[in-house]
Design an enzyme around this catalytic site. Structure first.
Site, PDB file in Angstrom:
ATOM      1  N   SER A 175       0.870  -1.176   0.000  1.00 11.68           N
ATOM      2  CA  SER A 175       0.000   0.000   0.000  1.00 11.68           C
ATOM      3  C   SER A 175       0.906   1.224   0.000  1.00 11.68           C
ATOM      4  O   SER A 175       2.079   1.129   0.391  1.00 11.68           O
ATOM      5  CB  SER A 175      -0.858  -0.002   1.275  1.00 11.68           C
ATOM      6  OG  SER A 175      -1.463   1.256   1.482  1.00 11.68           O
TER       7      SER A 175
ATOM      8  N   TYR B 133      -1.604  -1.390  10.485  1.00 10.80           N
ATOM      9  CA  TYR B 133      -1.763  -1.605   9.037  1.00 10.80           C
ATOM     10  C   TYR B 133      -0.540  -1.058   8.295  1.00 10.80           C
ATOM     11  O   TYR B 133       0.069  -1.756   7.469  1.00 10.80           O
ATOM     12  CB  TYR B 133      -3.048  -0.915   8.568  1.00 10.80           C
ATOM     13  CG  TYR B 133      -3.333  -1.077   7.099  1.00 10.80           C
ATOM     14  CD1 TYR B 133      -3.954  -2.227   6.616  1.00 10.80           C
ATOM     15  CD2 TYR B 133      -2.983  -0.085   6.184  1.00 10.80           C
ATOM     16  CE1 TYR B 133      -4.216  -2.384   5.255  1.00 10.80           C
ATOM     17  CE2 TYR B 133      -3.241  -0.235   4.831  1.00 10.80           C
ATOM     18  CZ  TYR B 133      -3.859  -1.379   4.373  1.00 10.80           C
ATOM     19  OH  TYR B 133      -4.109  -1.542   3.027  1.00 10.80           O
TER      20      TYR B 133
ATOM     21  N   LYS C 291       2.307  -3.092   6.117  1.00 11.37           N
ATOM     22  CA  LYS C 291       2.522  -2.837   4.683  1.00 11.37           C
ATOM     23  C   LYS C 291       3.979  -2.452   4.410  1.00 11.37           C
ATOM     24  O   LYS C 291       4.529  -2.797   3.360  1.00 11.37           O
ATOM     25  CB  LYS C 291       1.553  -1.762   4.181  1.00 11.37           C
ATOM     26  CG  LYS C 291       0.085  -2.208   4.225  1.00 11.37           C
ATOM     27  CD  LYS C 291      -0.149  -3.439   3.378  1.00 11.37           C
ATOM     28  CE  LYS C 291      -1.562  -3.939   3.365  1.00 11.37           C
ATOM     29  NZ  LYS C 291      -1.768  -5.127   2.533  1.00 11.37           N
TER      30      LYS C 291
ATOM     31  N   THR D 279     -13.234  -0.172  -1.979  1.00  6.67           N
ATOM     32  CA  THR D 279     -13.515  -1.574  -1.652  1.00  6.67           C
ATOM     33  C   THR D 279     -14.133  -1.608  -0.256  1.00  6.67           C
ATOM     34  O   THR D 279     -14.239  -0.583   0.428  1.00  6.67           O
ATOM     35  CB  THR D 279     -12.230  -2.422  -1.625  1.00  6.67           C
ATOM     36  OG1 THR D 279     -11.417  -1.973  -0.541  1.00  6.67           O
ATOM     37  CG2 THR D 279     -11.433  -2.342  -2.920  1.00  6.67           C
TER      38      THR D 279
HETATM   39  N1  LIG Z   1      -8.864  -0.434  -0.472  1.00  7.88           N
HETATM   40  C1  LIG Z   1      -7.807   0.340  -0.413  1.00  7.88           C
HETATM   41  O1  LIG Z   1      -7.920   1.583  -0.370  1.00  7.88           O
HETATM   42  C2  LIG Z   1      -6.423  -0.279  -0.396  1.00  7.88           C
HETATM   43  C3  LIG Z   1      -5.318   0.571  -0.545  1.00  7.88           C
HETATM   44  C4  LIG Z   1      -4.047   0.028  -0.536  1.00  7.88           C
HETATM   45  C5  LIG Z   1      -3.876  -1.329  -0.398  1.00  7.88           C
HETATM   46  N2  LIG Z   1      -4.961  -2.130  -0.240  1.00  7.88           N
HETATM   47  C6  LIG Z   1      -4.707  -3.562  -0.080  1.00  7.88           C
HETATM   48  O2  LIG Z   1      -5.369  -4.278  -1.106  1.00  7.88           O
HETATM   49  C7  LIG Z   1      -5.575  -5.617  -0.676  1.00  7.88           C
HETATM   50  C8  LIG Z   1      -6.997  -6.039  -0.973  1.00  7.88           C
HETATM   51  O3  LIG Z   1      -7.848  -5.249  -0.162  1.00  7.88           O
HETATM   52  P1  LIG Z   1      -9.227  -4.657  -0.700  1.00  7.88           P
HETATM   53  O4  LIG Z   1      -9.104  -3.186  -0.673  1.00  7.88           O
HETATM   54  O5  LIG Z   1      -9.604  -5.334  -1.960  1.00  7.88           O
HETATM   55  O6  LIG Z   1     -10.222  -5.005   0.482  1.00  7.88           O
HETATM   56  P2  LIG Z   1     -11.179  -6.262   0.718  1.00  7.88           P
HETATM   57  O7  LIG Z   1     -12.205  -6.313  -0.328  1.00  7.88           O
HETATM   58  O8  LIG Z   1     -11.573  -6.164   2.139  1.00  7.88           O
HETATM   59  O9  LIG Z   1     -10.204  -7.493   0.484  1.00  7.88           O
HETATM   60  C9  LIG Z   1      -9.436  -8.074   1.506  1.00  7.88           C
HETATM   61  C10 LIG Z   1      -9.518  -9.544   1.311  1.00  7.88           C
HETATM   62  O10 LIG Z   1      -8.673 -10.195   2.271  1.00  7.88           O
HETATM   63  C11 LIG Z   1      -9.325 -11.379   2.669  1.00  7.88           C
HETATM   64  N3  LIG Z   1      -8.876 -11.783   4.001  1.00  7.88           N
HETATM   65  C12 LIG Z   1      -8.897 -11.065   5.134  1.00  7.88           C
HETATM   66  N4  LIG Z   1      -8.418 -11.798   6.150  1.00  7.88           N
HETATM   67  C13 LIG Z   1      -8.083 -12.998   5.636  1.00  7.88           C
HETATM   68  C14 LIG Z   1      -7.547 -14.178   6.175  1.00  7.88           C
HETATM   69  N5  LIG Z   1      -7.214 -14.269   7.482  1.00  7.88           N
HETATM   70  N6  LIG Z   1      -7.344 -15.243   5.360  1.00  7.88           N
HETATM   71  C15 LIG Z   1      -7.658 -15.161   4.056  1.00  7.88           C
HETATM   72  N7  LIG Z   1      -8.184 -14.076   3.481  1.00  7.88           N
HETATM   73  C16 LIG Z   1      -8.390 -13.005   4.265  1.00  7.88           C
HETATM   74  C17 LIG Z   1     -10.788 -11.061   2.649  1.00  7.88           C
HETATM   75  O11 LIG Z   1     -11.462 -12.256   2.341  1.00  7.88           O
HETATM   76  P3  LIG Z   1     -12.628 -12.843   3.253  1.00  7.88           P
HETATM   77  O12 LIG Z   1     -13.663 -11.776   3.323  1.00  7.88           O
HETATM   78  O13 LIG Z   1     -13.008 -14.060   2.493  1.00  7.88           O
HETATM   79  O14 LIG Z   1     -11.982 -13.106   4.563  1.00  7.88           O
HETATM   80  C18 LIG Z   1     -10.932 -10.069   1.515  1.00  7.88           C
HETATM   81  O15 LIG Z   1     -11.336 -10.715   0.320  1.00  7.88           O
HETATM   82  C19 LIG Z   1      -5.196  -5.638   0.802  1.00  7.88           C
HETATM   83  O16 LIG Z   1      -3.883  -6.139   0.940  1.00  7.88           O
HETATM   84  C20 LIG Z   1      -5.233  -4.183   1.187  1.00  7.88           C
HETATM   85  O17 LIG Z   1      -4.412  -3.918   2.296  1.00  7.88           O
HETATM   86  C21 LIG Z   1      -6.227  -1.647  -0.249  1.00  7.88           C
END
Ligand SMILES: NC(=O)c1ccc[n+]([C@@H]2O[C@H](COP(=O)([O-])OP(=O)(O)OC[C@H]3O[C@@H](n4cnc5c(N)ncnc54)[C@H](OP(=O)(O)O)[C@@H]3O)[C@@H](O)[C@H]2O)c1
Length: 303
Positions: free
Chosen positions: A143, A156, A160, A191
């Site tokens: 991130s 967090y 990261k 998301t």
């Molecule tokens: N959204 C943003 O603004 C943003 C910005 C920078 C980076 N990111 C990164 O992007 C990545 C994806 O996040 P997202 O934004 O797409 O949010 P998201 O939709 O909440 O996705 C996170 C995913 O992680 C899974 N997860 C959580 N705990 C888990 C566990 N213990 N075992 C297996 N799966 C697990 C969840 O699946 P389940 O629901 O099935 O548990 C969910 O599908 C993350 O690494 C996040 O830190 C996001």
């Protein structure tokens, strides 16, 4: 470097049920890859596998904190597709609401580190023999929080930053095997995870608006991240920053970080919001904190 074709490659992706993971799974599948969709929510994974077609996708519920389950999932992947070429360690959690280090629930702090850092380590380690044997690629979703100040989001941001270091080290260690590793640095993305900061929770949204200049505070869609992630894997890119407007911050972090830390520690509006946040955490009076925060933030926006 020649383009790394995704056709007939097998991609093991964590956090595939929604957000960036699901969008990336669709984009990788469209390039001809086989997809192993993992996460905790079995029914969402099954739905995505049905959408992609079960010939080139497999849904496997796996918690990334469970080392044995990950090893079984890798074995299952190889049984099914004969290979595992790319691991995309994307699963993560964040605090539902911002919290300072002084007030965050200690168990939540440690859970975030466990999922976001140890979960990535366990995922990648389980897949690594296959990645090395197949001269494949590892992508970890970090991130921009790897390098910006992580105030009110410290576990967090720490996780990261840690996985950025992990993947950089891995890239060097894999070079002699002809395999590669890269880091994905998304900014704000619409998301489930970012929902509180993007209008879902008033105080959290105000903190994002106050702490980030507007081009950087603007959120993009997971599809944009997915498109860039796919292009990055095809180039075996060491770094993928999306949206690109974050690139100067990443490149100039040695200069930007001391300046922004200085600015934020003296930022009167932000400090008032932090007081409101800690007050809410200590008293459990979220509504009280919001009424304090609102006039403070609206004054600051107009000033
Ligand atoms: N959204 C943003 O603004 C943003 C910005 C920078 C980076 N990111 C990164 O992007 C990545 C994806 O996040 P997202 O934004 O797409 O949010 P998201 O939709 O909440 O996705 C996170 C995913 O992680 C899974 N997860 C959580 N705990 C888990 C566990 N213990 N075992 C297996 N799966 C697990 C969840 O699946 P389940 O629901 O099935 O548990 C969910 O599908 C993350 O690494 C996040 O830190 C996001």
């Amino acid at each position: 470097m020649a383009k790394y074709s995704l056709s007939n490659k097998t991609v093991f992706i964590t956090g595939a049920a929604g957000g960036i993971g699901a969008a990336s799974a669709r984009a990788l599948h469209a390039r001809g890859a086989n997809l192993v969709l993992t996460g905790r929510n079995a029914s969402s994974l099954d739905d995505l596998a049905r959408e992609l077609g079960e010939k080139r996708s497999l849904s496997l519920p796996v918690d990334v904190t469970d080392r044995a389950a990950l090893q079984n999932a890798v074995a299952h992947t190889v049984d099914r597709f004969g290979t595992l070429d790319i691991v995309f360690a994307n699963a993560a959690i964040g605090p539902d609401l911002p919290a300072t280090i002084a007030t965050i629930d200690p168990e939540l702090f440690e859970r975030i580190i466990e999922v976001n850092l140890l979960g990535v380590w366990r995922t990648v380690r389980a897949a690594l023999p296959q990645i090395i044997a197949n001269r494949g690629h590892v992508l970890v979703t970090s991130s921009t929080y790897a390098y910006i100040n992580g105030a009110v989001n410290a576990p967090y941001a720490a996780s990261k930053a840690a996985i950025e270091q992990f993947a950089r080290a891995l890239r060097i260690e894999l070079a002699m095997h002809g395999a590669t590793a890269g880091v994905l640095y998304p900014g704000w993305v619409r998301t489930q995870m970012s929902r509180p900061a993007l209008g879902g929770h008033e105080l959290t949204t105000r903190m994002r608006e106050v702490a980030f200049p507007s081009p950087l505070a603007t959120a993009i869609s997971p599809q944009v991240v997915a498109r860039r992630a796919v292009q990055g894997i095809e180039r075996r890119a060491p770094r993928i920053t999306v949206p690109r407007r974050w690139q100067p911050v990443g490149i100039l972090r040695g200069i930007v970080n001391p300046l922004s830390d200085r600015l934020l520690s003296r930022h009167a509006k932000l400090q008032l919001l932090l007081l409101a946040l800690e007050d809410a955490a200590r008293t459990g009076a979220t509504r009280h904190a919001q009424t304090i925060a609102k006039p403070v933030a609206s004054k600051t926006v107009s000033s």
